[in-house]
Enzyme design. Structure first.
Site, PDB file in Angstrom:
ATOM      1  N   VAL A 109      55.759  65.725  66.709  1.00  0.00           N
ATOM      2  CA  VAL A 109      56.684  65.105  65.763  1.00  0.00           C
ATOM      3  C   VAL A 109      58.090  65.681  65.921  1.00  0.00           C
ATOM      4  CG1 VAL A 109      57.193  64.737  63.321  1.00  0.00           C
ATOM      5  CG2 VAL A 109      54.835  64.566  64.142  1.00  0.00           C
TER       6      VAL A 109
ATOM      7  N   ASP B  68      42.051  65.556  53.842  1.00  0.00           N
ATOM      8  CA  ASP B  68      43.390  65.106  54.212  1.00  0.00           C
ATOM      9  C   ASP B  68      43.830  63.948  53.310  1.00  0.00           C
ATOM     10  OD1 ASP B  68      45.633  64.815  56.444  1.00  0.00           O
ATOM     11  OD2 ASP B  68      44.823  62.805  56.092  1.00  0.00           O
TER      12      ASP B  68
ATOM     13  N   GLU C  84      58.945  62.104  52.839  1.00  0.00           N
ATOM     14  CA  GLU C  84      58.381  60.784  53.116  1.00  0.00           C
ATOM     15  C   GLU C  84      57.286  60.837  54.172  1.00  0.00           C
ATOM     16  OE1 GLU C  84      57.374  57.429  52.485  1.00  0.00           O
ATOM     17  OE2 GLU C  84      59.435  57.438  51.738  1.00  0.00           O
TER      18      GLU C  84
ATOM     19  N   LYS D  59      46.986  63.587  50.252  1.00  0.00           N
ATOM     20  CA  LYS D  59      47.955  62.490  50.207  1.00  0.00           C
ATOM     21  C   LYS D  59      47.860  61.733  48.890  1.00  0.00           C
ATOM     22  CE  LYS D  59      47.820  62.040  55.236  1.00  0.00           C
ATOM     23  NZ  LYS D  59      47.307  61.266  56.385  1.00  0.00           N
TER      24      LYS D  59
ATOM     25  N   GLY E 122      51.614  59.664  64.501  1.00  0.00           N
ATOM     26  CA  GLY E 122      52.219  59.467  65.811  1.00  0.00           C
ATOM     27  C   GLY E 122      53.630  60.007  65.870  1.00  0.00           C
TER      28      GLY E 122
END
Length: 428
Positions: free
Chosen positions: A14, A201, A129, A205, A302
């Site tokens: 990233v 995970d 974000e 979130k 990604g």
């Protein structure tokens, strides 16, 4: 125009994407932010490692404190991961007046309120974000786009690894163990896949989304979590036969002033938009009292999708710098937290029972449902050629979690029921 200087913590997948966007989109960033943006310094584990993007060697350091304490830096972008040590870096950065952009869902789920309080104290921005759903701008949408509405439900596929696995199991008939091994080989799942496959995970979130959507402090321990490791091909095939897809859903609901947040495998009616979200893609479905139903769909992870969200946050920070309004855009948390009881939490349910294949069994089972006030939408009984026992499939109408738990407890002790094979929530 004075440039805004950025310190980057981490240069993995990233972080590399962030460098690519900042370097390649300078003209666009200048037009949107009103100032040049320069990556001033980067903390990495190994300063001698070959990189897929060109980086001046004098910008690299193996000590994150060099970046945090660099007086030239205005904004810290954190993409290194970790929790406790990373929290110390971020708190120190905020204390010194630096703004922070992070993709760290674990950190924000566990310590977000402490970090945001420190940001307000020092009139700094904290943007995150990219911590949820990768390239989908769901956090900014919840904070700003729904600021005039009252959100009643957030339902999402927020983990790409498990969605990829369930898609393969559904479309190709692959077993759980085989698809997990494939996901690990492709890099979608870690060597230790527990965080993904057991729903942790997704739970982190959903704690973030529920906090923002309901304007109350939702902690990770408030989220009821169940993963996908017990899902079998039998479950998948029965779901398909009945017109459902099995998805790992995060579901945050509000009824009056009480909330419930869960992560669990769910049978979703195949006509519902979220049932068609496959592979590593994510989707978040938001229900508002005024707007009705909306869905946000896109890549959940990604290099470039996540980096896009990070750089969008960076642009927002720079705009706030220009306006002098840093530290004023965090979502206001103004409601006291009240969790739904098991008696208040309602849903439809799917149950698969292995039972004695003889007369009167179905009558005993339906009597148990009636005793606890659970009405039935459909009942299917059939022999299984691979199983000497009969199988009974039940889909209930909306019933409380407490009632279903009591029914399942009775079933465990009922002689005619050999096994409660599966139990899932039903949506759509």
């Amino acid at each position: 125009m004075k440039p805004v200087k950025v310190g980057l913590l981490g240069l993995g997948t990233v972080g590399t994407g962030v460098v690519r966007i900042v370097e390649r989109h300078q003209e666009d960033l200048l037009g949107q932010a009103g100032s040049p943006i320069i990556i001033e310094q980067i903390a990495v584990k190994n300063t001698n490692k070959l990189r897929s993007v060109p980086i001046d060697a004098d910008k690299l350091t193996d000590d994150p404190w060099d970046v945090i304490r660099n007086p030239e830096i205005d904004v810290i972008i954190e993409v290194m991961g970790g929790i406790n040590q990373t929290k110390e870096y971020i708190l120190e950065a905020l204390a010194s007046g630096k703004h922070v952009v992070t993709a760290n869902k674990d950190l924000m789920a566990l310590h977000g309120q402490e970090i945001l309080a420190k940001a307000r104290e020092n009139r700094c921005d904290v943007m995150y974000e990219a911590s949820v759903a990768g390239g989908i701008p769901i956090i900014r949408t919840l904070i700003e786009g729904f600021s005039s509405d009252r959100i009643t439900k957030i339902m999402g596929i927020v983990n790409g690894t498990t969605n990829y696995m369930l898609t393969k199991m559904t479309q190709e008939g692959v077993s759980y163990s085989d698809v997990l091994r494939e996901a690990q080989e492709l890099g979608y799942a870690e060597a230790d896949p527990t965080s993904d496959v057991e729903g942790l995970d997704a739970a982190r979130k959903m704690a973030i989304l529920a906090t923002l959507g309901f304007r109350t402090n939702v902690a990770l321990e408030d989220v009821s979590v169940r993963g996908i490791s017990s899902i079998s091909q039998e479950d998948i095939q029965y779901a398909k036969r009945l017109g459902y897809e099995v998805k790992l859903l995060g579901i945050a609901e509000r009824e009056k002033d009480a909330i419930s947040v869960t992560v669990q495998p769910t049978m979703v009616k195949n006509t519902h938009p979220i049932a068609s979200v496959n592979g590593v893609f994510n989707a978040v479905y938001v229900y508002g009292e005024a707007v009705g139903e909306t869905m946000f769909y896109g890549p959940g992870a990604g290099e470039m999708p996540t980096a896009t969200s990070i750089v969008a946050d960076l642009v927002a920070v720079v705009k706030n710098l220009k306006l002098g309004v840093n530290g004023q855009q965090a979502a206001a948390i103004f409601r006291d937290k009240k969790l739904m009881s098991d008696e208040q939490t309602m849903s439809k349910n799917f149950l698969l029972l292995h039972v004695d294949d003889r007369a009167g069994v179905l009558a005993q089972i339906t009597q148990v449902f009636a005793e606890y006030g659970v009405s039935l939408e459909s009942v299917l009984q059939q022999p299984n050629p691979t199983n000497p026992e009969a199988e009974i499939i039940v889909i209930t109408h909306d019933a409380s979690r407490a009632s279903i738990q009591k029914v399942l407890q009775v079933f465990e002790s009922l002689d005619v029921i050999r096994k409660v094979k599966s139990a899932y929530r039903v949506e759509g």
